[in-house]
Write a protein that holds these residues in place. Structure first.
Motif: not given
Ligand SMILES: *Cc1c(COP(=O)(O)O)cnc(C)c1O
Length: 414
Positions: A35-37, A48-67
């Protein structure tokens, strides 16, 4: 293998994961359950949280499998971005949650999946106006548009009566008026039809149905085709206007719908759907051929009062279906003549299973008015063209002769 080549539909889906430098050489994208990264350091976390580089934040908004699945669906729809949801309804609900405000107006096809109809009723109770029109003729859509119309919503082939929307002309109308055109492509799938080609801005897919295809996982998706100019949409918050306009819509949907309402796809469901999607084209070739054969047989049978299948020349939108779709879909519906009990008929079937899913490998059959369209009442059913005796068939991949024989026997001989 190069990702530069213009591969076909199935080749692209089959090899998409491993082109992305997949972990440990796995050929399938693994199921990530975290759930966490973690990040290189605290500064990267913030970045990552500010959208300045790509990455996952928290499972509700997506993860590598969903992506990985989002990427696959996006390739199928030839979109600029795709977001997955827990269900098809989650995806349609996201349009309401993220993009519509009190006082806005929607023009929707009257011929709709029952739960989508119910969702529009809910939206109406929250101050959004919805006009239901016969979308087989663009003139009805045009007449219903007001200055507050933000979205036009149609299904490609309507579930369950198979009316085909006037897809191209509605697309041109929306384009001219700057209105977001949302097309539910569930019944056709991106293998039979690309809504992008008729100007749809957002495409809905219930991944639960033919894309997953095995009736073993729920999921839904919204794809931005890039056809809509988001600078014409008045409901984008300043926060989501930081990137290029092409990304405004999905940025707002990912935050305001997926993040805030939490209809997130489960990673194991994403895996099931991704595996199912590998054979979408093969399965659709078989189910659409089976559906046509069954529709033709039923249409000739004197105990059958009506058959609705866009592949039949008698279907009012047969020409549009032939022009726009690679085949006419896996779903048909029909009515038995008065005096024939549809429950007795269903009970005589040995292969076709009375059940409410569709797009499964197995043929599923359901008496519509008594089940999935029961709650809305007889009057609304009549306005959607749904007779009390209507039977819906989601045609599977069974051997054609077995399937035809099953229906023939249940009709007590052909
Ligand atoms: C099933 C279906 C949906 C909803 O999908 P779920 O995954 O069941 O929520 C939406 N639209 C159409 C046309 C469908 O058939």
């Amino acid at each position: 293998m190069s990702d530069k080549k213009n591969y076909g539909f199935t080749t692209t889906i089959l090899h998409n994961d491993r082109l992305k430098g997949i972990e440990h050489g796995s050929l399938h994208k693994p199921i990530h359950t975290s759930v966490a990264f973690g990040y290189a350091d605290a500064r990267q976390l913030a970045s990552v949280f500010q959208g300045k580089e790509p990455g996952f934040r928290y499972g509700r908004q997506g993860n590598p499998t969903i992506s990985a699945l989002e990427d696959k669906v996006n390739k199928m729809e030839q979109g600029v971005g795709t977001i997955c949801f827990a269900t098809g309804m989650g995806a349609i609900g996201a349009v309401v949650q993220a993009l519509l405000r009190t006082g806005d107006h929607v023009v929707s096809s009257a011929f709709l999946f029952g739960n989508t109809n119910s969702l529009w009723q809910t939206a109406m109770s929250q101050g959004i106006g919805v006009s239901f029109v016969d979308a087989t003729d663009v003139a009805n859509v045009e007449a219903a548009i007001t200055e507050n119309t933000r979205v036009v919503f149609v299904e490609t082939i309507a579930n369950p009566r198979t009316q085909v929307a006037d897809l191209k002309r509605i697309g041109a109308l929306c384009q001219a008026r700057g209105i977001l055109y949302v097309v539910d492509n569930t019944m056709t799938t991106p293998y039979l039809f690309l809504p992008k080609e008729v100007g749809a801005g957002l495409v809905v897919n219930a991944l639960t149905k033919s894309i997953g295809g095995h009736g073993n996982a729920l999921g839904g998706s919204l794809t931005d085709t890039g056809a809509y100019d988001w600078t014409r949409f008045p409901n984008i918050y300043e926060n989501y206007k930081k990137a290029a306009p092409l990304q405004w819509g999905l940025a707002q949907i990912r935050a305001k719908a997926l993040r805030d309402f939490g209809s997130s796809l489960a990673p194991d469901a994403a895996h099931h759907i991704a595996v199912g999607a590998e054979t979408l084209a093969l399965r659709m070739q078989r189910t659409t051929a089976n559906a046509l054969a069954l529709a033709e047989m039923l249409e000739k049978d004197e105990r059958v009062a009506a058959v609705y299948y866009p592949g039949l020349p008698s279907h009012p939108q047969h020409a549009i279906s032939a022009e726009l779709f690679r085949a006419h879909g896996s779903l048909l519906s029909f009515e038995l003549k008065d005096g024939l009990d549809c429950f007795d008929f269903l009970n005589r079937l040995q292969l076709a299973i009375p059940a409410s899913n569709l797009g499964d490998n197995r043929t599923l059959i359901i008496p519509v008015a008594h089940t999935i369209f029961f709650e809305m009442g007889a009057e609304r059913r009549a306005s959607m063209g749904i007779a009390e005796s209507l039977i819906r068939v989601s045609v599977g991949i069974e051997d054609t002769a077995d399937l035809l024989d099953d229906f023939c026997t249940a009709l007590e001989g052909c």
